[in-house]
Design a protein around this motif. Sequence first.
Motif, PDB file in Angstrom:
ATOM      1  N   PRO A  95     -43.920  15.713  56.367  1.00 39.52           N
ATOM      2  CA  PRO A  95     -44.221  16.108  57.754  1.00 39.52           C
ATOM      3  C   PRO A  95     -44.925  15.013  58.541  1.00 39.52           C
ATOM      4  O   PRO A  95     -45.575  14.128  57.974  1.00 39.52           O
ATOM      5  CB  PRO A  95     -45.128  17.336  57.578  1.00 39.52           C
ATOM      6  CG  PRO A  95     -45.674  17.237  56.189  1.00 39.52           C
ATOM      7  CD  PRO A  95     -44.630  16.541  55.377  1.00 39.52           C
ATOM      8  N   ASP A  96     -44.775  15.084  59.878  1.00 35.41           N
ATOM      9  CA  ASP A  96     -45.460  14.137  60.745  1.00 35.41           C
ATOM     10  C   ASP A  96     -46.967  14.285  60.587  1.00 35.41           C
ATOM     11  O   ASP A  96     -47.476  15.390  60.373  1.00 35.41           O
ATOM     12  CB  ASP A  96     -45.072  14.369  62.206  1.00 35.41           C
ATOM     13  CG  ASP A  96     -43.639  13.945  62.487  1.00 35.41           C
ATOM     14  OD1 ASP A  96     -43.135  13.073  61.748  1.00 35.41           O
ATOM     15  OD2 ASP A  96     -43.032  14.491  63.423  1.00 35.41           O
ATOM     16  N   VAL A  97     -47.654  13.175  60.708  1.00 30.74           N
ATOM     17  CA  VAL A  97     -49.115  13.173  60.594  1.00 30.74           C
ATOM     18  C   VAL A  97     -49.687  12.591  61.883  1.00 30.74           C
ATOM     19  O   VAL A  97     -49.271  11.529  62.338  1.00 30.74           O
ATOM     20  CB  VAL A  97     -49.576  12.331  59.382  1.00 30.74           C
ATOM     21  CG1 VAL A  97     -51.094  12.252  59.333  1.00 30.74           C
ATOM     22  CG2 VAL A  97     -49.033  12.920  58.088  1.00 30.74           C
ATOM     23  N   GLN A  98     -50.644  13.302  62.442  1.00 34.09           N
ATOM     24  CA  GLN A  98     -51.248  12.858  63.693  1.00 34.09           C
ATOM     25  C   GLN A  98     -52.053  11.578  63.476  1.00 34.09           C
ATOM     26  O   GLN A  98     -52.860  11.481  62.561  1.00 34.09           O
ATOM     27  CB  GLN A  98     -52.175  13.952  64.242  1.00 34.09           C
ATOM     28  CG  GLN A  98     -52.827  13.594  65.571  1.00 34.09           C
ATOM     29  CD  GLN A  98     -53.774  14.675  66.054  1.00 34.09           C
ATOM     30  OE1 GLN A  98     -53.924  15.706  65.407  1.00 34.09           O
ATOM     31  NE2 GLN A  98     -54.430  14.439  67.179  1.00 34.09           N
ATOM     32  N   GLU A  99     -51.799  10.607  64.327  1.00 34.91           N
ATOM     33  CA  GLU A  99     -52.553   9.357  64.266  1.00 34.91           C
ATOM     34  C   GLU A  99     -53.976   9.597  64.778  1.00 34.91           C
ATOM     35  O   GLU A  99     -54.185  10.298  65.774  1.00 34.91           O
ATOM     36  CB  GLU A  99     -51.871   8.289  65.120  1.00 34.91           C
ATOM     37  CG  GLU A  99     -50.497   7.875  64.617  1.00 34.91           C
ATOM     38  CD  GLU A  99     -50.567   6.937  63.424  1.00 34.91           C
ATOM     39  OE1 GLU A  99     -51.513   6.144  63.358  1.00 34.91           O
ATOM     40  OE2 GLU A  99     -49.670   7.023  62.556  1.00 34.91           O
ATOM     41  N   ARG A 109     -52.744  10.773  55.585  1.00 35.56           N
ATOM     42  CA  ARG A 109     -52.441   9.468  56.167  1.00 35.56           C
ATOM     43  C   ARG A 109     -52.074   8.460  55.079  1.00 35.56           C
ATOM     44  O   ARG A 109     -51.188   7.616  55.277  1.00 35.56           O
ATOM     45  CB  ARG A 109     -53.638   8.959  56.976  1.00 35.56           C
ATOM     46  CG  ARG A 109     -53.791   9.592  58.346  1.00 35.56           C
ATOM     47  CD  ARG A 109     -52.666   9.191  59.300  1.00 35.56           C
ATOM     48  NE  ARG A 109     -52.549   7.745  59.399  1.00 35.56           N
ATOM     49  CZ  ARG A 109     -53.287   6.971  60.164  1.00 35.56           C
ATOM     50  NH1 ARG A 109     -54.219   7.505  60.932  1.00 35.56           N
ATOM     51  NH2 ARG A 109     -53.097   5.667  60.184  1.00 35.56           N
ATOM     52  N   LYS A 118     -48.551   9.301  54.090  1.00 40.22           N
ATOM     53  CA  LYS A 118     -47.608   8.939  55.155  1.00 40.22           C
ATOM     54  C   LYS A 118     -47.360   7.431  55.160  1.00 40.22           C
ATOM     55  O   LYS A 118     -46.230   6.975  55.398  1.00 40.22           O
ATOM     56  CB  LYS A 118     -48.155   9.383  56.513  1.00 40.22           C
ATOM     57  CG  LYS A 118     -47.155   9.229  57.664  1.00 40.22           C
ATOM     58  CD  LYS A 118     -45.976  10.164  57.493  1.00 40.22           C
ATOM     59  CE  LYS A 118     -45.120  10.299  58.731  1.00 40.22           C
ATOM     60  NZ  LYS A 118     -44.416   9.078  59.110  1.00 40.22           N
ATOM     61  N   ASP A 141     -43.701   5.735  54.900  1.00 41.08           N
ATOM     62  CA  ASP A 141     -43.204   4.822  55.933  1.00 41.08           C
ATOM     63  C   ASP A 141     -42.745   3.492  55.345  1.00 41.08           C
ATOM     64  O   ASP A 141     -41.849   2.840  55.887  1.00 41.08           O
ATOM     65  CB  ASP A 141     -44.295   4.571  56.976  1.00 41.08           C
ATOM     66  CG  ASP A 141     -44.544   5.785  57.856  1.00 41.08           C
ATOM     67  OD1 ASP A 141     -43.691   6.703  57.859  1.00 41.08           O
ATOM     68  OD2 ASP A 141     -45.598   5.828  58.522  1.00 41.08           O
ATOM     69  N   LYS A 166     -38.755   3.966  52.063  1.00 37.47           N
ATOM     70  CA  LYS A 166     -37.886   5.004  52.602  1.00 37.47           C
ATOM     71  C   LYS A 166     -36.623   5.237  51.789  1.00 37.47           C
ATOM     72  O   LYS A 166     -35.888   6.187  52.038  1.00 37.47           O
ATOM     73  CB  LYS A 166     -37.501   4.644  54.045  1.00 37.47           C
ATOM     74  CG  LYS A 166     -38.710   4.569  54.974  1.00 37.47           C
ATOM     75  CD  LYS A 166     -38.307   4.211  56.392  1.00 37.47           C
ATOM     76  CE  LYS A 166     -39.513   4.183  57.316  1.00 37.47           C
ATOM     77  NZ  LYS A 166     -39.154   3.829  58.711  1.00 37.47           N
ATOM     78  N   GLN A 170     -46.608  20.220  52.086  1.00 34.57           N
ATOM     79  CA  GLN A 170     -46.098  18.964  52.632  1.00 34.57           C
ATOM     80  C   GLN A 170     -44.627  18.729  52.283  1.00 34.57           C
ATOM     81  O   GLN A 170     -44.115  17.633  52.473  1.00 34.57           O
ATOM     82  CB  GLN A 170     -46.945  17.795  52.101  1.00 34.57           C
ATOM     83  CG  GLN A 170     -48.377  17.786  52.627  1.00 34.57           C
ATOM     84  CD  GLN A 170     -49.240  16.749  51.933  1.00 34.57           C
ATOM     85  OE1 GLN A 170     -49.079  16.486  50.738  1.00 34.57           O
ATOM     86  NE2 GLN A 170     -50.163  16.149  52.670  1.00 34.57           N
TER      87      GLN A 170
END
Length: 252
Positions: A109-113, A205, A208, A212, A215, A236
Amino acid sequence: MDKITFHDIYKPGHTVLENELFIHNHNPDMLLQYDSNFVVFKRMPSVQEFEEAHQYLRDFHQKYGQKHVRFYFPDDEELSGELLAFFQKDEDYTVGFLELFAIHPADFPDVQEKEEIIVENVKDETWNDYLEFQYEQDSVYGGNFAEKKKAQHLRNYSDECIQQVIAYYKGKAAGSVDVIIKERTAEIDGLMVHEDFQKKGIGSRLQKAVMDQIKDKTIILVADGEDTPKEMYRRQNYQYLGKQYNLLKIYE
């Protein structure tokens, strides 16, 4: 693709004996590390076979001053009633189990910066921060263990198949993870967040950052079957692949 199993999990050390019943892994550089000095059974042993394997490993470890025996059992097999009854006779045996998880990086899932959290690969400029952070965490298990781990971290830093990652929170080292890179998998190992900085999204983070960077491989990790982080992994989008029982006994 072949199924991913516990056999794919990274274990420092080397095989010193393999027979039809078990494989013995020994790590002379980290004699105090339970999880790299062990016997893994290729099939479920009888009580008598276990006793013989136990005696073999105990004798071997005593030669090196090791005060533990660690056993792993076959993937996804329950311990027999006879074995469980035998283990329960000795209160010094600790029975546990591990769970294996995997995820494709795109499914994480996307993780907030957050600007107060910085995650980066360990390099020469940040090596001392990483080492000091690890030493503090490892010291819980004693100064001798922490010193041995320090040497192991240095060996890992020189290993192109191991990527060390550090997280900072407002400029302070707050978390880390090692990534063991193989042909088809990348294993998240030793994911840690300092107790003073937990529940701030640092663990997510760190993961993630791994997703990134890598991949094109399946990301795998092992969680303690009785620990809470495994519930986080399920949330997750990690997929459960299997379980493995283990046994530990520590001698005075």
